[in-house]
Design an enzyme around this catalytic site. Structure first.
Site, mmCIF file in Angstrom:
data_model
loop_
_atom_site.group_PDB
_atom_site.id
_atom_site.type_symbol
_atom_site.label_atom_id
_atom_site.label_comp_id
_atom_site.label_asym_id
_atom_site.label_seq_id
_atom_site.Cartn_x
_atom_site.Cartn_y
_atom_site.Cartn_z
ATOM 1 C CG MET A 19 23.101 23.105 -22.644
ATOM 2 S SD MET A 19 21.658 22.105 -23.022
ATOM 3 C CE MET A 19 20.717 23.200 -24.080
ATOM 4 C CG ASN A 39 35.072 25.574 -24.935
ATOM 5 O OD1 ASN A 39 33.881 25.874 -24.776
ATOM 6 N ND2 ASN A 39 35.913 25.450 -23.916
ATOM 7 N NE ARG A 40 36.696 30.984 -21.114
ATOM 8 C CZ ARG A 40 36.109 31.446 -20.013
ATOM 9 N NH1 ARG A 40 36.005 32.746 -19.830
ATOM 10 N NH2 ARG A 40 35.606 30.614 -19.118
ATOM 11 C CB SER A 134 13.066 24.268 -24.529
ATOM 12 O OG SER A 134 12.564 23.489 -23.464
ATOM 13 C CE LYS A 188 14.340 27.306 -23.162
ATOM 14 N NZ LYS A 188 15.074 27.609 -21.993
ATOM 15 C CG HIS A 191 9.230 26.514 -22.694
ATOM 16 N ND1 HIS A 191 10.202 26.149 -21.778
ATOM 17 C CD2 HIS A 191 8.766 25.355 -23.207
ATOM 18 C CE1 HIS A 191 10.315 24.835 -21.763
ATOM 19 N NE2 HIS A 191 9.462 24.323 -22.622
ATOM 20 C CG ASN A 192 12.509 28.236 -19.322
ATOM 21 O OD1 ASN A 192 12.212 27.661 -20.365
ATOM 22 N ND2 ASN A 192 13.737 28.308 -18.881
ATOM 23 C CD GLU A 195 10.812 23.869 -17.451
ATOM 24 O OE1 GLU A 195 10.986 24.094 -18.673
ATOM 25 O OE2 GLU A 195 11.754 23.762 -16.655
ATOM 26 N NE ARG A 451 -5.136 53.770 -7.788
ATOM 27 C CZ ARG A 451 -5.146 54.299 -8.998
ATOM 28 N NH1 ARG A 451 -6.237 54.243 -9.740
ATOM 29 N NH2 ARG A 451 -4.077 54.888 -9.477
#
Ligand SMILES: NC(=O)c1ccc[n+]([C@@H]2O[C@H](COP(=O)([O-])OP(=O)(O)OC[C@H]3O[C@@H](n4cnc5c(N)ncnc54)[C@H](OP(=O)(O)O)[C@@H]3O)[C@@H](O)[C@H]2O)c1
Length: 485
Positions: A19, A39-40, A134, A188, A191-192, A195, A451
């Site tokens: 990504m 990057n690590r 996304s 987001k 959104h998922n 989806e 109840r």
């Protein structure tokens, strides 16, 4: 490629797995951007540099060099493994960044983590933005749908950069400032969740058609391709046709028949449902989609249950074309419910966390770049433009008419599925939700009575103000009571 060219990069990316690399390449391909990368482990950086010299990346081996390679205010997008990885990188960046700089988390963070992180980072004077991104690998490279939260001030710097890399739908970049702190990651997440529901509904439609008409996967691919020219037009319908048409090279079988029928999940669907439970919002379509994946992934239980009896009557479809059209309409109606429920959760989340989320704008930025991209989202935007205070999407005139036109088919399909013993949890729960929503009276009155009986939880009456309790274990007379809902 320039190594440690101080202060020349206007944007940085930390985390160069699939990504991050793709997002960095996307950024580098846009006019005016110089991209710093870190990057690590340095191997990933080296690979990216050697494979994409055209990008002109400014690479660093240490986080200090990375910070020095960025022009101020520094802006860096983190694309690392969500969770502890994100916290580790935030810790490192806050050591080397200065007040006014911006840290963006583009990973799939839980929105409550983003709220926590934003609060902690804000203390240092650095802006923290949780941005939902996304579209998977392909979206990151060619244009994702981006849902940034964080402060309005940070969006002034970030907005133009994100707009330059976002997908474009009908001439508009698929990015908007969603709201403060965790709002971007919250949206987001929804959104998922949507989806999940959309995919499950499509899968149920496929299953019903296959078992009802005996059509082959390739023939059903044609059905989906045809559907993709109408109101169901969407990326998910399009790729469904592609998947169904695929033939396995090894066996010559349709690929869908050789894939193990156990669906996996990375957790965002479950988060959507867990959050909905906390907010008290029925997202039954999304929940059924999450549970359907869970059920599929229980091989021992499924094996033990294979000889449980099914319906005694044989099921046949008299007119396949009519049945397929019924399924298409049922799919559209159920999809409207799934989106309506998802937007209900957005409204409830916005209220709970104090976000000013413009629902119509959210539908707009989902039109391109993301997995649920679809024509249909324009109708959602229009519904919220026409009525900003819309209390349920399904009650907007367009959707009301669409469901009205589909409901006879929808009812036939759900009844048929039950009769035939074919699981259609998302179709049927969506229809039940619809019928629940439109009911004049619900059996919730009886639940309140129960109840009150066992827990003295009290009830209200339809004919007068006040809160009441019946003395169930006494003389069963009614008394006024303090509301203990
Ligand atoms: N894949 C997708 O389709 C997709 C779609 C949307 C969003 N996302 C989100 O995007 C983010 C990145 O996804 P991805 O698939 O590219 O990568 P990933 O496999 O989730 O994570 C690998 C990256 O995280 C780094 N990392 C892990 N732990 C770290 C730590 N403690 N400190 C520093 N760096 C650490 C790794 O560095 P090393 O190389 O040193 O190990 C590597 O760069 C994730 O949050 C993911 O949920 C992914």
């Amino acid at each position: 490629m320039a190594e440690n060219a101080h202060g020349t990069a206007n944007i940085g990316v930390v985390g160069l797995a699939v990504m991050g690399s793709n997002l960095a390449r996307n950024l580098a391909s846009r006019e005016g951007n110089t991209v710093a990368v870190f990057n690590r482990s340095y191997e990933k950086t080296e690979t990216l540099l050697s494979e994409h010299p055209e990008a002109g990346f400014v690479a660093s081996k240490t986080i200090e060099e990375f910070a020095a390679s960025l022009s101020t205010p520094r802006t860096a997008i983190i694309m690392v493994k969500a969770g502890a990885g994100t916290d580790a990188v935030i810790d490192q960046l806050t050591q080397v960044f200065e007040p006014g700089d911006i840290i963006v988390d583009g990973g799939n963070a839980l929105f409550t983590d983003t709220i926590r992180r934003e609060k902690a980072v804000r203390e240092t004077g650095i802006h923290f933005v949780g941005a939902g991104i996304s579209g998977g690998e392909e979206g990151a490279l060619n244009g994702p749908s981006i849902m940034p939260g964080g402060s309005a001030e940070s969006y002034e710097t970030l907005g133009p950069i994100l707009s330059s890399i976002a997908a474009v739908a009908e001439g508009e970049p698929c990015v908007t400032h969603v709201g403060t702190d965790g709002a971007g990651h919250f949206v987001k997440m929804i959104h998922n969740g949507i989806e999940y529901a959309d995919m499950q509904l499509i899968a149920e439609a496929y299953d019903l058609i296959r078992r009802g008409t005996g059509k082959s996967p390739a023939e059903i691919a044609d059905v989906f391709a045809e559907w993709n020219t109408g109101e169901l037009e969407s990326y998910l319908i399009e790729i469904t046709a592609e998947v169904l048409r695929q033939v396995d090279a090894e066996t010559g079988q349709p690929l869908v028949d050789v894939i193990l029928d156990q669906a996996g999940a990375k957790g965002t669907g479950a988060w959507t449902v867990q959050t909905a439970l906390d907010l008290g919002i029925p997202v039954s379509g999304i929940a059924e989609a999450v549970f359907a994946r869970s059920l599929s992934s229980k091989p021992a239980q499924r094996a033990a249950a294979t000889d449980l009896p099914g319906p005694s009557d044989a099921w046949t479809v008299d007119d396949p074309e009519t049945f397929i059209e019924d399924v298409r309409r049922a799919l559209y109606a159920s999809k409207i419910i799934a989106y309506s429920q998802g937007f209900d959760e957005i409204v409830a989340g916005a209220e709970q966390y104090g976000w000013n989320i413009r629902k119509g704008e959210i539908a707009k930025i989902w039109r391109g770049g993301c997995i649920i991209r679809a024509q249909f989202l324009n109708r959602i935007t229009e519904a919220y433009v026409d009525d900003a205070g819309l209390v349920a999407l399904v009650t907007a005139p367009y959707f009301r008419d669409a469901v009205a036109g589909a409901q006879d088919s929808w009812r036939r399909v759900v009844a048929t599925a039950a009769h035939a013993g074919i699981p259609a949890p998302a179709f049927s729960s969506s229809l039940s939700y619809y019928d629940g929503l439109r009911a004049d009276r619900l059996p919730a009155a009886l639940v309140q009575g129960q109840r009150d009986f066992f827990g003295a939880h009290t009830y209200k009456r339809v004919d007068k103000e006040g809160t009441f309790h019946t003395l169930w274990s006494g003389d069963r007379s009614e008394i006024s009571a303090v509301d203990t809902h």
